[in-house]
Motif scaffolding. Sequence first.
Motif, PDB file in Angstrom:
ATOM      1  N   GLY A 187       0.786  -1.223   0.000  1.00  0.00           N
ATOM      2  CA  GLY A 187       0.000   0.000   0.000  1.00  0.00           C
ATOM      3  C   GLY A 187       0.817   1.270   0.000  1.00  0.00           C
ATOM      4  N   PHE A 188       2.104   1.144   0.303  1.00  0.00           N
ATOM      5  CA  PHE A 188       2.937   2.343   0.400  1.00  0.00           C
ATOM      6  C   PHE A 188       3.420   2.834  -0.964  1.00  0.00           C
ATOM      7  N   LYS A 189       3.312   2.013  -1.977  1.00  0.00           N
ATOM      8  CA  LYS A 189       3.796   2.425  -3.297  1.00  0.00           C
ATOM      9  C   LYS A 189       3.089   3.688  -3.785  1.00  0.00           C
ATOM     10  N   ALA A 190       1.844   3.880  -3.372  1.00  0.00           N
ATOM     11  CA  ALA A 190       1.072   5.038  -3.811  1.00  0.00           C
ATOM     12  C   ALA A 190       1.275   6.247  -2.910  1.00  0.00           C
ATOM     13  N   TRP A 191       2.105   6.128  -1.891  1.00  0.00           N
ATOM     14  CA  TRP A 191       2.330   7.224  -0.934  1.00  0.00           C
ATOM     15  C   TRP A 191       2.864   8.451  -1.662  1.00  0.00           C
ATOM     16  N   ASN A 192       2.274   9.604  -1.395  1.00  0.00           N
ATOM     17  CA  ASN A 192       2.711  10.848  -2.021  1.00  0.00           C
ATOM     18  C   ASN A 192       2.220  12.017  -1.159  1.00  0.00           C
ATOM     19  N   VAL A 193       3.161  12.799  -0.642  1.00  0.00           N
ATOM     20  CA  VAL A 193       2.800  13.949   0.201  1.00  0.00           C
ATOM     21  C   VAL A 193       3.298  15.254  -0.416  1.00  0.00           C
ATOM     22  N   ALA A 194       3.577  15.248  -1.719  1.00  0.00           N
ATOM     23  CA  ALA A 194       4.167  16.425  -2.368  1.00  0.00           C
ATOM     24  C   ALA A 194       3.286  17.667  -2.264  1.00  0.00           C
ATOM     25  N   GLU A 195       2.000  17.474  -2.049  1.00  0.00           N
ATOM     26  CA  GLU A 195       1.092  18.620  -1.971  1.00  0.00           C
ATOM     27  C   GLU A 195       1.482  19.583  -0.847  1.00  0.00           C
ATOM     28  N   VAL A 196       2.131  19.085   0.196  1.00  0.00           N
ATOM     29  CA  VAL A 196       2.476  19.974   1.308  1.00  0.00           C
ATOM     30  C   VAL A 196       3.420  21.081   0.860  1.00  0.00           C
ATOM     31  N   ILE A 197       4.215  20.824  -0.188  1.00  0.00           N
ATOM     32  CA  ILE A 197       5.162  21.832  -0.665  1.00  0.00           C
ATOM     33  C   ILE A 197       4.427  23.097  -1.086  1.00  0.00           C
ATOM     34  N   ASP A 198       3.237  22.947  -1.630  1.00  0.00           N
ATOM     35  CA  ASP A 198       2.457  24.088  -2.114  1.00  0.00           C
ATOM     36  C   ASP A 198       2.155  25.098  -1.021  1.00  0.00           C
ATOM     37  N   TYR A 199       2.150  24.652   0.222  1.00  0.00           N
ATOM     38  CA  TYR A 199       1.688  25.492   1.321  1.00  0.00           C
ATOM     39  C   TYR A 199       2.809  25.962   2.250  1.00  0.00           C
ATOM     40  N   ILE A 200       4.037  25.634   1.933  1.00  0.00           N
ATOM     41  CA  ILE A 200       5.162  26.097   2.746  1.00  0.00           C
ATOM     42  C   ILE A 200       5.408  27.565   2.445  1.00  0.00           C
ATOM     43  N   ARG A 201       5.536  28.377   3.476  1.00  0.00           N
ATOM     44  CA  ARG A 201       5.704  29.817   3.302  1.00  0.00           C
ATOM     45  C   ARG A 201       6.969  30.351   3.973  1.00  0.00           C
ATOM     46  N   VAL A 202       7.919  29.489   4.214  1.00  0.00           N
ATOM     47  CA  VAL A 202       9.203  29.912   4.762  1.00  0.00           C
ATOM     48  C   VAL A 202      10.307  29.447   3.827  1.00  0.00           C
ATOM     49  N   PRO A 203      11.472  30.117   3.839  1.00  0.00           N
ATOM     50  CA  PRO A 203      12.560  29.719   2.941  1.00  0.00           C
ATOM     51  C   PRO A 203      13.014  28.281   3.162  1.00  0.00           C
ATOM     52  N   ILE A 204      13.450  27.660   2.069  1.00  0.00           N
ATOM     53  CA  ILE A 204      13.908  26.268   2.092  1.00  0.00           C
ATOM     54  C   ILE A 204      15.320  26.184   1.535  1.00  0.00           C
ATOM     55  N   LEU A 205      16.166  25.431   2.219  1.00  0.00           N
ATOM     56  CA  LEU A 205      17.438  24.988   1.659  1.00  0.00           C
ATOM     57  C   LEU A 205      17.296  23.490   1.422  1.00  0.00           C
TER      58      LEU A 205
END
Length: 271
Positions: free
Chosen positions: A186-204
Amino acid sequence: MEWSKNPTEPLRVNGVALEYSCHGPAPSQTPTIVLLHEGLGCVALWRDFPARLAERTGLGVLTYSRQGYGKSDPIPLPRPLDYQSREALEVIPLVLDAAGIERAILFGHSDGATMAAIYAGSTEDRRVRGLILEAPHFFTEPGGLASIAAARDAYESGDLKAKMAKYHRDPDGAFKGWNDAWLSPGFKAWNVAEVIDYIRVPILAIQGRRDQYGTMAQIEEIENRAYCPVDTLLLDCQHAPHQECPEQVLTEAAEFCARLIRIEAAQVITA
Protein backbone atom coordinates in the motif's frame (compact mmCIF):
# COMPACT_ATOMS: atom_id res chain seq x y z
CA MET A 1 13.76 20.70 30.12
CA GLU A 2 17.51 20.75 30.73
CA TRP A 3 19.45 22.47 27.93
CA SER A 4 22.49 20.21 27.98
CA LYS A 5 24.55 17.90 25.79
CA ASN A 6 23.95 15.13 28.32
CA PRO A 7 20.65 15.83 30.11
CA THR A 8 19.88 13.83 33.23
CA GLU A 9 16.24 13.16 32.28
CA PRO A 10 14.53 12.44 28.94
CA LEU A 11 12.16 14.81 27.20
CA ARG A 12 8.59 13.74 27.88
CA VAL A 13 5.96 14.21 25.18
CA ASN A 14 2.47 12.75 25.66
CA GLY A 15 3.86 10.48 28.34
CA VAL A 16 6.60 9.15 26.04
CA ALA A 17 10.23 9.48 27.10
CA LEU A 18 12.41 10.82 24.27
CA GLU A 19 16.18 10.86 24.27
CA TYR A 20 17.58 14.30 23.40
CA SER A 21 20.73 16.39 23.35
CA CYS A 22 21.37 20.14 23.08
CA HIS A 23 24.28 22.23 21.85
CA GLY A 24 25.00 25.94 21.75
CA PRO A 25 22.85 28.75 23.16
CA ALA A 26 19.50 28.07 24.81
CA PRO A 27 16.25 28.98 22.98
CA SER A 28 15.88 32.17 25.02
CA GLN A 29 19.08 33.52 23.44
CA THR A 30 18.95 32.59 19.75
CA PRO A 31 16.84 30.75 17.19
CA THR A 32 17.14 26.97 17.54
CA ILE A 33 17.93 24.46 14.82
CA VAL A 34 15.89 21.30 15.43
CA LEU A 35 17.47 18.21 13.88
CA LEU A 36 15.04 15.51 12.71
CA HIS A 37 16.80 12.22 12.00
CA GLU A 38 16.44 9.71 9.18
CA GLY A 39 14.42 6.51 9.18
CA LEU A 40 17.10 4.51 11.01
CA GLY A 41 18.70 7.40 12.89
CA CYS A 42 18.84 8.67 16.46
CA VAL A 43 20.71 11.23 18.57
CA ALA A 44 23.98 9.30 18.59
CA LEU A 45 24.02 8.73 14.83
CA TRP A 46 24.26 12.46 14.16
CA ARG A 47 27.75 12.01 15.68
CA ASP A 48 29.58 15.35 16.00
CA PHE A 49 27.44 17.18 13.44
CA PRO A 50 25.11 18.93 15.96
CA ALA A 51 28.05 20.38 17.90
CA ARG A 52 29.76 21.52 14.72
CA LEU A 53 26.50 23.02 13.44
CA ALA A 54 26.04 24.98 16.66
CA GLU A 55 29.62 26.23 16.49
CA ARG A 56 29.40 27.20 12.83
CA THR A 57 26.03 28.98 13.07
CA GLY A 58 26.20 30.39 16.60
CA LEU A 59 22.68 29.04 17.13
CA GLY A 60 21.29 26.47 19.50
CA VAL A 61 20.84 22.93 18.18
CA LEU A 62 18.36 20.40 19.55
CA THR A 63 18.31 16.80 18.42
CA TYR A 64 16.05 14.06 19.72
CA SER A 65 15.36 10.41 18.99
CA ARG A 66 11.82 9.75 17.90
CA GLN A 67 9.82 7.13 19.74
CA GLY A 68 11.14 3.71 18.79
CA TYR A 69 14.67 4.97 18.14
CA GLY A 70 17.88 5.36 20.12
CA LYS A 71 17.24 5.37 23.85
CA SER A 72 13.68 6.66 23.51
CA ASP A 73 10.69 4.55 24.54
CA PRO A 74 9.76 1.70 22.17
CA ILE A 75 6.85 2.10 19.78
CA PRO A 76 4.10 -0.42 18.94
CA LEU A 77 4.32 -2.14 15.58
CA PRO A 78 3.27 -2.16 12.84
CA ARG A 79 3.53 1.52 12.11
CA PRO A 80 0.70 3.08 10.11
CA LEU A 81 1.60 3.96 6.54
CA ASP A 82 1.06 7.65 7.29
CA TYR A 83 3.53 7.53 10.19
CA GLN A 84 5.54 10.46 8.80
CA SER A 85 2.51 12.75 8.78
CA ARG A 86 1.47 11.63 12.25
CA GLU A 87 4.95 12.21 13.64
CA ALA A 88 5.13 15.63 12.03
CA LEU A 89 1.75 16.90 13.15
CA GLU A 90 1.43 15.19 16.52
CA VAL A 91 4.97 15.29 17.91
CA ILE A 92 7.01 18.16 16.43
CA PRO A 93 4.86 20.94 17.94
CA LEU A 94 4.97 19.28 21.36
CA VAL A 95 8.75 19.00 21.19
CA LEU A 96 8.97 22.71 20.38
CA ASP A 97 6.65 23.43 23.30
CA ALA A 98 8.60 21.27 25.74
CA ALA A 99 11.90 22.84 24.72
CA GLY A 100 10.56 26.39 24.97
CA ILE A 101 11.52 27.14 21.37
CA GLU A 102 10.07 30.37 19.99
CA ARG A 103 12.12 30.58 16.76
CA ALA A 104 12.94 27.32 15.00
CA ILE A 105 14.74 26.20 11.88
CA LEU A 106 13.79 22.60 11.13
CA PHE A 107 16.71 20.60 9.70
CA GLY A 108 15.55 17.17 8.62
CA HIS A 109 17.37 14.28 7.00
CA SER A 110 15.46 11.75 4.85
CA ASP A 111 12.31 10.80 6.83
CA GLY A 112 13.08 13.76 9.08
CA ALA A 113 13.17 16.11 6.09
CA THR A 114 9.81 14.84 4.94
CA MET A 115 8.39 15.39 8.41
CA ALA A 116 9.76 18.94 8.52
CA ALA A 117 8.13 19.73 5.17
CA ILE A 118 4.83 18.14 6.20
CA TYR A 119 4.75 20.19 9.39
CA ALA A 120 5.61 23.49 7.73
CA GLY A 121 3.16 22.87 4.89
CA SER A 122 0.28 21.74 7.08
CA THR A 123 0.32 24.27 9.91
CA GLU A 124 0.69 27.98 10.53
CA ASP A 125 3.26 27.66 13.28
CA ARG A 126 4.99 31.03 13.25
CA ARG A 127 7.84 29.62 15.31
CA VAL A 128 9.16 27.88 12.19
CA ARG A 129 11.30 30.39 10.29
CA GLY A 130 12.97 28.12 7.74
CA LEU A 131 13.57 24.56 6.56
CA ILE A 132 16.73 22.66 5.69
CA LEU A 133 15.64 19.53 3.84
CA GLU A 134 18.42 17.00 3.32
CA ALA A 135 17.60 14.04 1.05
CA PRO A 136 13.83 14.54 1.43
CA HIS A 137 11.28 12.23 -0.13
CA PHE A 138 7.74 13.16 -1.10
CA PHE A 139 6.81 10.07 -3.12
CA THR A 140 8.17 6.59 -3.68
CA GLU A 141 10.59 5.71 -6.47
CA PRO A 142 11.46 2.21 -7.73
CA GLY A 143 15.17 2.65 -7.04
CA GLY A 144 14.55 3.82 -3.51
CA LEU A 145 12.25 0.91 -2.78
CA ALA A 146 14.86 -1.49 -4.16
CA SER A 147 17.47 -0.02 -1.79
CA ILE A 148 15.07 -0.39 1.13
CA ALA A 149 14.51 -4.03 0.18
CA ALA A 150 18.29 -4.50 0.10
CA ALA A 151 18.47 -3.01 3.59
CA ARG A 152 16.03 -5.68 4.75
CA ASP A 153 18.34 -8.37 3.42
CA ALA A 154 21.29 -6.76 5.19
CA TYR A 155 19.32 -6.68 8.42
CA GLU A 156 18.09 -10.27 8.22
CA SER A 157 21.25 -11.95 6.99
CA GLY A 158 24.03 -9.40 7.31
CA ASP A 159 25.55 -7.31 10.08
CA LEU A 160 23.11 -4.38 10.00
CA LYS A 161 21.19 -5.63 13.05
CA ALA A 162 24.35 -5.85 15.12
CA LYS A 163 25.34 -2.35 14.06
CA MET A 164 21.92 -0.95 14.94
CA ALA A 165 21.95 -2.66 18.34
CA LYS A 166 24.84 -0.38 19.33
CA TYR A 167 22.63 2.68 19.02
CA HIS A 168 19.01 1.57 19.45
CA ARG A 169 17.37 0.22 22.58
CA ASP A 170 15.01 -1.79 20.36
CA PRO A 171 16.76 -2.41 17.02
CA ASP A 172 13.97 -4.65 15.71
CA GLY A 173 11.36 -1.98 16.41
CA ALA A 174 13.50 0.76 14.85
CA PHE A 175 14.24 -1.20 11.71
CA LYS A 176 10.91 -2.93 11.12
CA GLY A 177 8.87 0.18 11.91
CA TRP A 178 10.58 1.91 9.00
CA ASN A 179 11.28 -0.96 6.62
CA ASP A 180 7.93 -2.75 6.88
CA ALA A 181 6.02 0.46 6.20
CA TRP A 182 8.05 1.39 3.12
CA LEU A 183 7.86 -2.13 1.69
CA SER A 184 4.14 -2.52 2.31
CA PRO A 185 2.25 -2.88 -1.02
CA GLY A 186 0.00 0.00 0.00
CA PHE A 187 2.94 2.34 0.40
CA LYS A 188 3.80 2.42 -3.30
CA ALA A 189 1.07 5.04 -3.81
CA TRP A 190 2.33 7.22 -0.93
CA ASN A 191 2.71 10.85 -2.02
CA VAL A 192 2.80 13.95 0.20
CA ALA A 193 4.17 16.43 -2.37
CA GLU A 194 1.09 18.62 -1.97
CA VAL A 195 2.48 19.97 1.31
CA ILE A 196 5.16 21.83 -0.66
CA ASP A 197 2.46 24.09 -2.11
CA TYR A 198 1.69 25.49 1.32
CA ILE A 199 5.16 26.10 2.75
CA ARG A 200 5.70 29.82 3.30
CA VAL A 201 9.20 29.91 4.76
CA PRO A 202 12.56 29.72 2.94
CA ILE A 203 13.91 26.27 2.09
CA LEU A 204 17.44 24.99 1.66
CA ALA A 205 17.22 21.65 -0.18
CA ILE A 206 20.28 19.38 -0.07
CA GLN A 207 20.70 16.28 -2.21
CA GLY A 208 23.43 13.81 -3.05
CA ARG A 209 23.65 13.06 -6.75
CA ARG A 210 24.29 9.38 -5.98
CA ASP A 211 21.60 9.03 -3.32
CA GLN A 212 20.54 5.38 -3.31
CA TYR A 213 17.15 6.17 -1.76
CA GLY A 214 15.96 9.03 -3.92
CA THR A 215 16.70 10.89 -7.15
CA MET A 216 16.82 14.53 -8.16
CA ALA A 217 13.10 14.22 -8.88
CA GLN A 218 12.49 14.89 -5.17
CA ILE A 219 14.36 18.21 -5.32
CA GLU A 220 12.76 19.13 -8.64
CA GLU A 221 9.37 18.63 -6.99
CA ILE A 222 10.30 21.32 -4.46
CA GLU A 223 11.60 23.68 -7.13
CA ASN A 224 8.52 23.22 -9.32
CA ARG A 225 5.88 23.52 -6.60
CA ALA A 226 7.24 25.92 -3.99
CA TYR A 227 5.90 29.45 -3.64
CA CYS A 228 8.65 30.30 -1.15
CA PRO A 229 12.36 31.01 -1.71
CA VAL A 230 14.30 27.79 -2.44
CA ASP A 231 18.06 27.31 -2.44
CA THR A 232 19.56 24.00 -3.53
CA LEU A 233 22.85 22.31 -2.71
CA LEU A 234 23.74 19.35 -4.91
CA LEU A 235 26.68 17.25 -3.81
CA ASP A 236 28.65 14.30 -5.14
CA CYS A 237 27.62 11.86 -2.44
CA GLN A 238 24.96 9.34 -1.48
CA HIS A 239 22.16 9.57 1.09
CA ALA A 240 23.89 11.35 4.00
CA PRO A 241 25.46 14.62 2.79
CA HIS A 242 26.07 15.86 6.36
CA GLN A 243 28.33 12.84 6.92
CA GLU A 244 29.85 12.49 3.46
CA CYS A 245 30.32 16.20 2.67
CA PRO A 246 30.16 17.87 6.11
CA GLU A 247 32.07 21.04 5.27
CA GLN A 248 29.86 21.93 2.32
CA VAL A 249 26.70 21.22 4.31
CA LEU A 250 27.89 23.19 7.34
CA THR A 251 28.93 26.16 5.22
CA GLU A 252 25.68 26.30 3.25
CA ALA A 253 23.53 25.73 6.34
CA ALA A 254 25.33 28.50 8.22
CA GLU A 255 24.87 30.94 5.33
CA PHE A 256 21.20 30.00 5.05
CA CYS A 257 20.59 30.53 8.76
CA ALA A 258 22.46 33.84 8.71
CA ARG A 259 20.25 35.06 5.84
CA LEU A 260 17.13 34.10 7.75
CA ILE A 261 18.30 36.10 10.75
CA ARG A 262 19.19 39.12 8.58
CA ILE A 263 15.78 38.99 6.88
CA GLU A 264 14.01 38.81 10.22
CA ALA A 265 16.05 41.70 11.62
CA ALA A 266 15.28 43.82 8.55
CA GLN A 267 11.57 43.09 8.86
CA VAL A 268 11.61 44.13 12.52
CA ILE A 269 13.38 47.38 11.69
CA THR A 270 10.99 48.09 8.81
CA ALA A 271 7.98 47.41 11.02
